[in-house]
Motif scaffolding. Structure first.
Motif, PDB file in Angstrom:
ATOM      1  N   THR A 118       0.869  -1.168   0.000  1.00  0.00           N
ATOM      2  CA  THR A 118       0.000   0.000   0.000  1.00  0.00           C
ATOM      3  C   THR A 118       0.907   1.218   0.000  1.00  0.00           C
ATOM      4  O   THR A 118       1.727   1.399   0.894  1.00  0.00           O
ATOM      5  CB  THR A 118      -0.910   0.018   1.235  1.00  0.00           C
ATOM      6  N   LEU A 119       0.770   2.013  -1.062  1.00  0.00           N
ATOM      7  CA  LEU A 119       1.683   3.145  -1.234  1.00  0.00           C
ATOM      8  C   LEU A 119       0.877   4.441  -1.196  1.00  0.00           C
ATOM      9  O   LEU A 119       0.062   4.697  -2.079  1.00  0.00           O
ATOM     10  CB  LEU A 119       2.388   3.002  -2.595  1.00  0.00           C
ATOM     11  N   PRO A 120       1.079   5.238  -0.153  1.00  0.00           N
ATOM     12  CA  PRO A 120       0.375   6.523  -0.120  1.00  0.00           C
ATOM     13  C   PRO A 120       1.048   7.507  -1.088  1.00  0.00           C
ATOM     14  O   PRO A 120       2.265   7.650  -1.061  1.00  0.00           O
ATOM     15  CB  PRO A 120       0.533   6.976   1.328  1.00  0.00           C
ATOM     16  N   VAL A 121       0.245   8.135  -1.940  1.00  0.00           N
ATOM     17  CA  VAL A 121       0.818   9.058  -2.934  1.00  0.00           C
ATOM     18  C   VAL A 121      -0.016  10.320  -3.042  1.00  0.00           C
ATOM     19  O   VAL A 121      -1.171  10.360  -2.589  1.00  0.00           O
ATOM     20  CB  VAL A 121       0.889   8.406  -4.337  1.00  0.00           C
ATOM     21  N   THR A 122       0.561  11.336  -3.653  1.00  0.00           N
ATOM     22  CA  THR A 122      -0.168  12.571  -3.949  1.00  0.00           C
ATOM     23  C   THR A 122      -0.261  12.687  -5.472  1.00  0.00           C
ATOM     24  O   THR A 122       0.739  12.554  -6.174  1.00  0.00           O
ATOM     25  CB  THR A 122       0.599  13.796  -3.407  1.00  0.00           C
ATOM     26  N   VAL A 123      -1.470  12.921  -5.962  1.00  0.00           N
ATOM     27  CA  VAL A 123      -1.659  13.020  -7.409  1.00  0.00           C
ATOM     28  C   VAL A 123      -1.070  14.338  -7.915  1.00  0.00           C
ATOM     29  O   VAL A 123      -1.346  15.403  -7.357  1.00  0.00           O
ATOM     30  CB  VAL A 123      -3.151  12.925  -7.780  1.00  0.00           C
ATOM     31  N   ASP A 124      -0.240  14.248  -8.955  1.00  0.00           N
ATOM     32  CA  ASP A 124       0.371  15.443  -9.560  1.00  0.00           C
ATOM     33  C   ASP A 124      -0.406  15.901 -10.774  1.00  0.00           C
ATOM     34  O   ASP A 124      -0.648  17.075 -10.984  1.00  0.00           O
ATOM     35  CB  ASP A 124       1.777  15.100 -10.060  1.00  0.00           C
ATOM     36  N   ALA A 125      -0.722  14.924 -11.606  1.00  0.00           N
ATOM     37  CA  ALA A 125      -1.377  15.255 -12.871  1.00  0.00           C
ATOM     38  C   ALA A 125      -2.240  14.073 -13.292  1.00  0.00           C
ATOM     39  O   ALA A 125      -1.929  12.928 -12.960  1.00  0.00           O
ATOM     40  CB  ALA A 125      -0.328  15.534 -13.939  1.00  0.00           C
ATOM     41  N   VAL A 126      -3.303  14.370 -13.991  1.00  0.00           N
ATOM     42  CA  VAL A 126      -4.185  13.324 -14.499  1.00  0.00           C
ATOM     43  C   VAL A 126      -4.202  13.445 -16.013  1.00  0.00           C
ATOM     44  O   VAL A 126      -4.417  14.535 -16.547  1.00  0.00           O
ATOM     45  CB  VAL A 126      -5.614  13.485 -13.943  1.00  0.00           C
ATOM     46  N   GLU A 127      -3.904  12.338 -16.700  1.00  0.00           N
ATOM     47  CA  GLU A 127      -3.934  12.338 -18.168  1.00  0.00           C
ATOM     48  C   GLU A 127      -5.068  11.449 -18.642  1.00  0.00           C
ATOM     49  O   GLU A 127      -4.912  10.225 -18.670  1.00  0.00           O
ATOM     50  CB  GLU A 127      -2.625  11.756 -18.725  1.00  0.00           C
TER      51      GLU A 127
END
Lengths: 355, 294
Positions: free
Chosen positions: A293-302
């Motif tokens: 389980t990797l917590p991440v922050t969304v930078d960009a959505v393509e």
């Protein structure tokens, strides 16, 4: 019909540059073998050695069991499709295709019959009286193919034959080459730097890097079980996510020191990899079962239509997640990426795969 | 499309081309006109009096067996020089392609003869083939050839062709090397894979693709053999023995400046002018059509 066997083939140029550093590949009869790799990896040199256009510094190249190291390209009974097609500009399409047959003393009626037959298959029949410069890129490509096919050689060699075509035509020709090759059943070696072309065409995929073979296998096997970090990052678009790991007292941690939740198979692992499509996205913080389980922050959505790519920043580096349809996340959202144990790839310090 | 330049001033454009026009007029049209006018005059050797006789000079020249012989000599000389100069240059250029080490050095050496003045080139061969002191003449005699360009017209012609061609080989070589380099290597490789041996590759692929270069050189060499070889003829044979090597250009000089028949000489140069105009027109009109520009 023929097999092609390369045994520990090396190429050292007179300047001392070692372009191919000991490559062994056994290509079975009727197979389409694709050599793929970045530019300068030695794949074209290897192909030219099979063709006899480059000398082999050491090792052997055998076609149909006969070592052909000392045999010139003229006698090897191979046909090659060049990147720039190499059509004879002063000859009509018909003569371009008949040239090889004439050189081998085929009777005139036989030449006529074979050229017409191949022209028919490749939809070139109405172009036989034209000269190459009067043809479009796609037509020239077909003529180059026809010139190779009409000879009925033991082996076809393709040197990036589609790279001068536009994307749409490339897609069509890819399918056509695949169909023709399996219909004719001629052993083929195909060089490309385009991993999509390599994946879709190959019976046998050879990934090369820096003059050496990284992995040989069926395309999907290579995709699912890349033998090295290089293969993992070269095959697949977008490429596999790779996160460097460090060892802590209690286990493994990401680059920023945060421990990885989940079970880890090997303590030697220094790089963790997973494909963008192999993660589930957890938008609301509820725990999903999974090995990672990797917590991440969304930078960009393509959004690309059928799917969307989420470009995210994690504690271990940048990762991409591929989700079907529209993504429910927007830039700035904090989400969890969850991967199953079977979908994780582990690599050691030398970049080799760990089981 | 480059935009058309518009001059606000009507005179300026003419002023800008004036130097070029002046040069063309003074050095080309005026002498050409003068020759045309003089070809219809009969003048005494001292230039004291002259008479306008319309086309009598032409009639006289064309009926002269010496002039007809000179045409024959020129045709043989030009064809032989162009063929030898281009053939040898092509052979050397093809060979130079195969040189692996010192390619640049080899090519530079090949270009040097072009810097030698025609008369000096002529003298060089005159000495080498001189029947009494020439180094090569000695070898020829030892080989059983009774070599004597001073008495044998055929030998004189051979000597002349060698000297004239030698000088032009460098120039042709340069163009053939450039032409060969312009042929994509993959074409040669494709032909090799298509089962063509080296000789076959040359005649079916390389030579046809060199056609634009060959055509260009054919024009240049023909014009060279016709006009620029005066110095060589003058130095080597002086048109002799007898009139065996008297080319059209040399005859113009001989009749005008040696025999002082100015009207006849002018008529001959006018004919020469017509020949060159016709030849160039024919070459561009008919041969160029069969040339493939890649």
């Amino acid at each position: 019909m023929a097999t092609v066997d390369l045994k520990d083939v090396r190429k050292v140029y007179s300047g001392g540059v070692e372009a191919v550093k000991g490559v062994s590949i056994a290509i079975p009869d009727k197979a389409l073998c694709v050599l793929v790799g970045p530019s300068g990896c030695g794949k074209s040199t290897l192909l030219r050695m099979i063709a006899g256009l480059e000398t082999i510094t050491s090792g052997t190249c055998a076609i149909d069991g006969n070592v052909v190291n000392e045999v010139g390209p003229t006698e090897r009974d191979i046909a090659m499709v060049f990147q720039n097609y190499a059509l004879y500009p002063h000859m009509k399409v018909y003569d371009n295709m008949a040239y090889g047959l004439r050189n081998r003393g085929t009777p005139k009626a036989e030449i006529e019959r074979r050229v017409r037959e191949v022209a028919e298959t490749l939809e070139l029949a109405h172009l036989l009286d034209r000269r190459p410069r009067q043809l479009s890129g796609g037509q020239r490509q077909r003529v180059a193919m026809g010139r190779a096919i009409v000879r009925k050689p033991k082996v076809f060699l393709f040197d990036e034959p589609l790279s001068n075509l536009d994307a749409k035509l490339r897609g069509q020709m890819r399918v056509e080459i695949r169909n023709l090759q399996s219909k004719l059943g001629v052993t083929s070696v195909y060089v490309t730097h385009d991993q999509l072309e390599a994946m879709t065409l190959a019976d046998m995929l050879v990934v090369m890097n820096a003059g050496m073979v990284e992995q040989i296998g069926q395309p999907l096997d290579v995709y699912e079980r890349p033998a090295s970090i290089f293969v993992a990052s070269f095959i697949g678009a977008p490429p596999m996510n790779l996160l460097p790991l460090s060892e802590t007292g209690s286990g493994l941690a990401l680059a920023d020191g945060s421990a990885i939740a989940g079970s880890l198979p090997a303590s030697k692992a220094v790089t963790l990899g997973f494909r963008p499509e192999d993660v589930n996205v957890n938008y609301d913080g509820r725990a999903l079962p999974g090995a990672l389980t990797l917590p991440v922050t969304v930078d960009a959505v393509e959004p690309v239509g059928a799917e969307s790519f989420l470009h995210c920043a994690s504690g271990g580096g940048r990762v991409v997640a591929r989700v079907a349809g529209r993504a429910a996340a927007k830039p700035g959202d904090k989400i969890d990426l969850v991967a199953q144990a079977g979908k994780l790839h582990w690599f050691d310090g030398a970049g080799r795969r760990l089981e | 499309m480059t935009p058309r330049v518009v001059f606000p001033n009507k005179i300026l454009p003419y002023l800008l081309v004036a130097p070029q026009l002046a040069i063309t007029l003074v050095f080309f049209y005026w002498p050409a006109g003068q020759a045309l006018y003089q070809s219809m005059l009969r003048e005494d050797p001292f230039g004291l009096k002259s008479r306008f006789i319309w086309f009598d000079n032409f009639r006289r020249v064309l009926a002269d067996p010496a002039y007809l012989n000179s045409i024959k000599v020129t045709v043989i000389f030009s064809i032989a020089t162009a063929v030898v100069a281009m053939g040898v240059a092509l052979l050397l250029a093809v060979m130079a392609e195969k040189v692996i080490r010192g390619k640049g050095f080899y090519r530079t050496l090949m270009i040097w003869p072009y810097a030698v003045a025609p008369a000096i080139a002529g003298m060089l061969f005159l000495f080498m083939f001189n029947p009494s002191i020439g180094t090569l003449a000695v070898l020829l005699r030892k080989a059983g050839v009774h070599w004597d360009p001073l008495l044998n017209g055929t030998h004189a012609m051979i000597l002349l062709v060698i000297a004239a061609a030698w000088k032009q080989i460098s120039y042709n070589f340069l163009f053939f090397v450039a032409g060969l380099q312009a042929i994509p290597k993959t074409l040669i490789e494709a032909a090799a894979i298509d089962g063509a041996g080296e000789t076959k590759r040359f005649w079916t692929i390389v030579f046809p693709l060199l056609a634009p270069t060959t055509f260009f050189l054919l024009v240049i060499n023909t014009v060279y053999a016709l006009f620029d070889t005066f110095g060589i003829v003058h130095a080597v044979t002086g048109g002799g023995p007898g009139k065996a090597t008297e080319t059209l250009v040399y005859k113009v000089y001989n009749d005008g400046f040696v025999n002082l028949m100015l009207g006849v000489s002018a008529a001959e140069s006018v004919i020469l002018m017509a020949i060159v105009i016709a030849l160039t027109a024919v070459q561009f009109r008919y041969i160029e059509r069969k040339v493939h520009y890649g």
